[in-house]
Design an enzyme around this catalytic site. Sequence first.
Site, PDB file in Angstrom:
ATOM      1  N   GLU A 180      10.665 -18.976 -34.740  1.00 12.32           N
ATOM      2  CA  GLU A 180       9.977 -19.175 -33.467  1.00 12.32           C
ATOM      3  C   GLU A 180      10.611 -20.342 -32.728  1.00 12.32           C
ATOM      4  O   GLU A 180      10.755 -21.434 -33.275  1.00 12.32           O
ATOM      5  CB  GLU A 180       8.491 -19.439 -33.692  1.00 12.32           C
TER       6      GLU A 180
ATOM      7  N   GLY B 129       1.909 -18.515 -31.913  1.00  9.04           N
ATOM      8  CA  GLY B 129       0.781 -17.758 -31.383  1.00  9.04           C
ATOM      9  C   GLY B 129       1.108 -16.811 -30.263  1.00  9.04           C
ATOM     10  O   GLY B 129       0.270 -15.997 -29.870  1.00  9.04           O
ATOM     11  N   GLY B 130       2.315 -16.903 -29.702  1.00 15.54           N
ATOM     12  CA  GLY B 130       2.700 -15.969 -28.654  1.00 15.54           C
ATOM     13  C   GLY B 130       1.901 -16.158 -27.376  1.00 15.54           C
ATOM     14  O   GLY B 130       1.252 -17.179 -27.148  1.00 15.54           O
TER      15      GLY B 130
ATOM     16  N   CYS C 133      -0.837 -14.656 -26.247  1.00 19.38           N
ATOM     17  CA  CYS C 133      -2.300 -14.633 -26.305  1.00 19.38           C
ATOM     18  C   CYS C 133      -2.874 -16.035 -26.427  1.00 19.38           C
ATOM     19  O   CYS C 133      -3.758 -16.424 -25.657  1.00 19.38           O
ATOM     20  CB  CYS C 133      -2.761 -13.762 -27.474  1.00 19.38           C
TER      21      CYS C 133
ATOM     22  N   HIS D 294     -34.670  -0.892 -26.538  1.00 22.43           N
ATOM     23  CA  HIS D 294     -34.995  -1.126 -25.132  1.00 22.43           C
ATOM     24  C   HIS D 294     -35.572  -2.534 -24.982  1.00 22.43           C
ATOM     25  O   HIS D 294     -36.351  -2.973 -25.826  1.00 22.43           O
ATOM     26  CB  HIS D 294     -36.025  -0.084 -24.670  1.00 22.43           C
TER      27      HIS D 294
END
Length: 466
Positions: free
Chosen positions: A35, A40-41, A43, A448
Amino acid sequence: MPADSFDAIIIGAGQAGTPLAYALAEAGRRVAMVESDYLGGSCINYGCAPTKALLASAQRAHHVRTAGALGIEAPEPVVNFGAVIERMHHLRQNSRDSLHRKLTEDREGITLIRGRARFTAPHSLHVALVGGGEQPITAPLIFINTGTKAAVPDLDGLPDSGYLTSDSLLLGLTEQPEHLLIMGGSYIGVEFSQMFRRLGTRVTIVDTKPRLMSREDPDVSHPLEELLTASGVELVLSAETRRVSRAADGRITLTVDTKDGERRLHGSHLLVAVGREPNTRDLGLEHTNITLNKKGYIEVNEHLQTGTRGVYALGDVKGGPQFTHISYDDYRIVRDALLHSGKRTTAHRPLPYVVFTEPQLGRIGLSKNQAKEQGIAYRVSRLPARTIGRAQQTGETDGFVEVLVGDDDRLLGAAVFCEQGGEIMTMFQLAMAGSLRYQELQNMILAHPTWAEVLNNAFQRLKPGE
């Protein structure tokens, strides 16, 4: 210098490459993770995580500002932009630190190499190390996960204008823009426009297309345009930007051609959000049999294999839909094929996505235009959000829910533009995965009052597609 040998090399610590490194290492493979930038790229660094952190601040300010509609009197919120940005940076750094620990301390079998990799042969790489020097490495399996970067048009005056991209804005912006000009009316431009408007910035979107998010059906994009316009976002559509200039005081001017003639738009900051382009330059692909398409993306088959045996491309760099969840599924396809004799491919996988405006736009399956283009018969039902009980109770009445149903009564797709749009869309996706007929959803007992009851009511107005 002799090359270091590994069982696998992963170029890029993004949302496909990182979990693949974990899986291969846990299976006993020796893995090199290369890297050159942040872990983490996109995102973690300039995509999902930081934008949603900013969106949370913007939405909270909006909720305070509009609390009077629910009988809660509150003063006009004061946006501490520095604190908003600091919170985003803190969350992002936590994610980076966590990734670094997992890659270097928590798992054996992974060697993290900080540098830029380049092919010298089909299975050999030279890594120009961040601290200087070069390290040759080799492996029978190589995975390219280098992602994309913001595309920048060739435009007169743009290089000297001090423009921002979504990448540079999220990584380095420190001051709140007074007036943000946004070139590009697709997903990034739309999300950033509402976000900054709610934080107190004037916003103008300029786009060459006649409507925002032009890939969507017109009756999906137009309500979003109305929502943004009502919030104070200025839209300049069907407009071609010809020139950018920056004055001595830093003020930026866009000269644009519109259907009504030339206009000059002035702002304090310029965000260029006209798309992405792949990080495939300087990879040394000429030393392999890997081919690129016309836009520079790596060509792969449905197994994510490139033209060189043992070399795969995962995530955005291979082209196609550029979403984190697609990148992660690329990892699962390769993991299962290599470690679990899996047979899954990229063919026919669903493509859910969410535009994180408020309300959200969640999309799964076919749109009306896509159904027409493919000659697929459909019926359509459109339910205004204002008719949903939960929407009336919370005051979140903007938007609609639209579903497409085929001749066999099964769902073909859905566009959910309302509060909790992404979550509701996911329920439609589950129904599609289970091949449920719409009658089964209509008769399902749901708690509901919840937003989930949309599944009961969404099909009330089914009519033939046009």
